[in-house]
Structure formats: C-alpha cells, structure tokens
Design an enzyme around this catalytic site. Structure first.
Site, short mmCIF file in Angstrom:
data_model
loop_
_atom_site.label_atom_id
_atom_site.label_comp_id
_atom_site.label_asym_id
_atom_site.label_seq_id
_atom_site.Cartn_x
_atom_site.Cartn_y
_atom_site.Cartn_z
CE1 TYR A 208 -18.48 -11.77 -17.58
CE2 TYR A 208 -16.49 -12.12 -16.66
CZ TYR A 208 -17.83 -12.44 -16.39
OH TYR A 208 -18.16 -13.34 -15.55
CE LYS B 152 5.55 -1.52 5.14
NZ LYS B 152 5.79 -0.10 5.40
CG MET C 183 -13.65 -12.57 -9.04
SD MET C 183 -15.25 -12.83 -8.07
CE MET C 183 -16.09 -11.14 -8.62
NE ARG D 112 3.83 7.68 6.40
CZ ARG D 112 4.40 6.34 5.86
NH1 ARG D 112 3.84 5.74 4.67
NH2 ARG D 112 5.74 6.17 6.21
C1 LIG Z 1 7.17 0.30 4.95
C2 LIG Z 1 8.26 0.94 5.69
C3 LIG Z 1 9.55 0.78 5.69
C4 LIG Z 1 10.02 -0.20 4.79
O1 LIG Z 1 10.24 0.53 3.42
P1 LIG Z 1 11.17 -0.14 2.13
O2 LIG Z 1 11.26 0.64 1.14
O3 LIG Z 1 10.11 -1.26 1.84
O4 LIG Z 1 12.25 -0.81 2.68
C5 LIG Z 1 10.52 1.43 6.47
N1 LIG Z 1 9.99 2.53 7.18
C6 LIG Z 1 8.70 2.79 7.39
C7 LIG Z 1 8.19 3.78 8.12
C8 LIG Z 1 7.82 2.16 6.58
O5 LIG Z 1 6.43 2.43 6.63
#
Ligand SMILES: *Cc1c(COP(=O)(O)O)cnc(C)c1O
Length: 404
Positions: free
Chosen positions: A300, A41, A347, A147
């Site tokens: 800045y 992701k 920036m 969550r």
């Molecule tokens: C991002 C995520 C992971 C991975 O977690 P890490 O700590 O990066 O290994 C696993 N399960 C879910 C549901 C996640 O959102």
C-alpha cells in the site's frame, strides 16, 4: 509441522514444557512459605488461558490470577476447580451471584462494593447464596502505582472497621503492586516498601495472605522473599519484565546483525538471571514467491520500491493477526536468513525480501528460532518500541494456538 488449519498456515506454537520449566525455576528460588499463583490474564498473555492454567497446576502452582471475572468464569467452566482464582482488577458488584457461584476471589478497595453486592442479592432474592458460602476477597493497597487501592492509614482503618458489618465476607488477603521492579528507578521500590509496611501493619492478623511479588519482585532479593504469594506473570512465559535478551538464546552476532549493542539488551543484574525459556513461537509459510524487476512498487502507498531485481515472498499474516504495522522493522526468518519486511504491513498479509528463490510452503518464523537466529519476543519488542507483554497479548484470536 502439524497444521491447525488446512486453509492457512499461520499459527502460534506454545511449548507447555517450557512453561513448566519456568515455574520450576521459581520454585527453586522462592522461600518455603511462599506460594506461586500463575497469572493467566489476557488469555495467558496470548498463550491460551485454559491449557496454560492446567499446565501450571500440574507444575504445582497453588492459585491462578486473572484480570476479570469473565476470564475467571472461563477457567471454572473448563473444569478448573478446587484452586483459588484471584481476580486482580476491580469488579462491579452486580455480578455477585456469579462470583459466589463460581467461588472466585475478588479484589476490593472500597466498602461500597459489599453494600451494593448485598443490595443486588436482595433484589434478586439470592441472599440464600450466602448461607453456605462466603465472598472471598483480597484488599488492594495503593503504595505508589496510583492505579487502584486504598492509599492512606485513615482509609485502611476505616475499611478494617467497616468490613465487620459484613460477616459474609471472608477477608483472606491484602496486596499491592510495585511499579518499578520491572523497569524504572529502583529506589522507588524502597519508597513503596515503606508505604506497604505502614499500611499492612493496620491489617488484622486473620488476613494471612499478604503479597506484592510479580515476576520481577519475586527475584528481588532484599524483600521479594517476604511476599506470601508470587503472582507469576511474564516469567511464566519465559520472558524478563525488563525485556533483557539472554545470551544462551540470542548470540552477540545476532545482536550485531539486528543493530543492537550487548550493553543495551543484556541483563546486568545477576539476581534477575534465570534460564527462562520462552514458550511462544509464531510461524507461517510462504504463500507466494516471485521475482520483480528493479523499480517495482510494493505494498500500500507504494511504500517500498525495489532497489534491484529482487525475490519477493508474501506471507499470510498481518495486523489483524496482531502483527502490527509498527512491526515493519522486524525481520522474519526463512531457512536461517533474516528477511526484511517490504513496505507497510497489510491487514492479512505482508511482503518480505528473500535472498533467493524458495519453494511455496517454506516455513517462515516470526517469533522463535530458525538456524542461528532466535527472534526472541524481547528483542522484537525493542525493535518495535514496545514491550513483550504487549506483543504477545496482541496476537489475535484469528491465529490458532497449537500445543507441544
Ligand atoms: C499482571 C499482574 C501481575 C503479573 O506481572 P508480571 O510482571 O507479568 O509478572 C502481577 N500482579 C498484578 C496486580 C498484575 O496486574
């Protein structure tokens, strides 16, 4: 060093061999029934989703995880087929046709998803899509992260009952997420484990993939080995979720120079001790070098005033590249010297103090090793009061990634 752009030397260098190495470490640790899914992701935590996914598949992972359907489609469009892609975030039902077409596995925590998805297919006369394929789903249980997910036995029982009205759903998995394996009170793991067992007991045996391991839980001896899938995220990229700093990469001398005591940052839990290799390097070059006289205002807000005659280097990276203003206490490396940032980060550029004159084009390392120093993401994240996850995912698209 090969340059991704003729015009700007700032680039991220991603070491795919290290990613393979990290997967192999987990392969040797895991129980034989466990599968590893690579979590790619957020553009593979900034490393580049497509090359990382392909590398992980070569290394033997049997699935991929992303956060959104769009991330999953990007992988399918890149030719990554014949491997499950689990979308771990909750998804809107309106894109059901694409979800089916691209053979994605979605996370649900509510029966209404199926009702709305079916309505949507009917509305668009796309029900025929269900003739030759089923919708693959994993149910999310909330055991303490608060969550998303079903929380009570009653909710789970109602779901198990209700899903039978949707024969086109292929219910393959159920999962939860532990909130403290990567930091926080360890006793909370037991609390979540008990809730998980209570709820997962109610799931029919036909749902065979039952998983809760992330990187940290995957190493948690007591129960980690019982998760059918290890959703391997941060460790894939060579980092520890607690941002501990390994002594084979960062010396005690460097910790002292960076004002840390070893007890703050070293790993004290041997079970979490793997020789992970970070895969991300962030480099640029000196684009301007000058000597200024004492009392010169820099950046800045005249936010730094030189204390004496000083050599100043300018480098072409700034907060729009994801090198955030909050990073102004992080030294950057030039020919083995740790050089402080002077004044606020701009920036697109920032200024540093050089110990002496260096030629234009001298390499500057923001993340990675130069001589005796290793700017390890976990160490840098600690300096900036953040976590390595955030630091890496914030490196923006403007920074080209190259692969070795
Ligand atoms: C991002 C995520 C992971 C991975 O977690 P890490 O700590 O990066 O290994 C696993 N399960 C879910 C549901 C996640 O959102």
């Amino acid at each position: 060093m090969y340059r991704a752009s003729e015009h700007r030397p700032t680039q991220a260098v991603v070491n795919l061999e290290n990613i393979k190495h990290n997967i192999q470490l987990y392969q040797t640790k895991k129980a034989s029934h466990q599968q590893i899914y690579a979590v790619v992701k957020a553009n593979a935590y900034g490393h580049g989703a497509i090359p990382v996914a392909k590398t992980a598949i070569e290394a033997g992972v049997t699935g991929l995880c992303v956060a959104t359907v769009d991330e999953a489609i990007q992988l399918r469009k890149a030719g990554i087929s014949n491997i499950p892609i689990l979308v771990m975030g909750l998804t809107l039902p309106y894109g059901i046709a694409e979800i089916l077409y691209y053979d994605l596995t979605v996370t649900v925590s509510d029966l209404s998803f199926f009702m709305l998805a079916l309505e949507q297919l009917k509305k668009n006369q796309q029900e025929t899509l269900l003739k030759d394929r089923q919708l693959k789903v994993h149910l999310k249980l909330d055991t303490g992260m608060s969550r998303v997910g079903l929380r009570t036995k009653e909710e789970v029982i109602a779901f198990v009952d209700g899903i039978q009205a949707f024969p086109w759903v292929d219910w393959q998995g159920v999962f939860t997420h532990f909130s403290t394996a990567g930091g926080g009170p360890i006793s909370y793991i037991d609390f979540q484990w008990n809730r998980w067992q209570e709820l997962v007991d109610l799931i029919p045996a036909s749902v065979t993939l039952r998983h809760f391991d992330n990187s940290a839980m995957g190493l948690y001896k007591a129960i980690g080995g019982q998760s059918d899938i290890i959703r391997l995220g941060i460790s894939l990229y060579g980092l520890n979720s607690r941002d501990t700093v390994p002594n084979d990469l960062v010396s005690d001398q460097q910790l002292a120079d960076y004002h840390f005591s070893p007890s703050e940052v070293r790993n004290t839990e041997s079970q979490l001790d793997l020789k992970l290799k970070p895969a991300f390097q962030l480099i640029t070059e000196l684009s301007y070098v000058k000597k200024v006289e004492k009392g010169t205002c820099i950046s800045y807000g005249a936010s730094y005033v030189s204390q004496e005659d000083e050599w100043i280097g300018t480098i072409p990276i700034g907060y729009a590249d994801g090198w955030l203003r909050a990073y102004s206490q992080i030294p950057v490396l030039v020919e083995g010297h740790a050089c402080p940032v002077l004044g606020v980060i701009n920036m697109d550029q920032l200024m540093i103090r050089l110990p002496k004159q260096f030629p234009l084009g001298t390499e500057v390392t923001l993340i990675g090793q130069d001589g005796k120093y290793y700017n390890h993401p976990s160490l840098l994240a600690r300096i900036a009061g953040t976590i390595s996850y955030e630091m890496l995912t914030c490196i923006s698209e403007r920074v080209p990634r190259i692969y070795i």
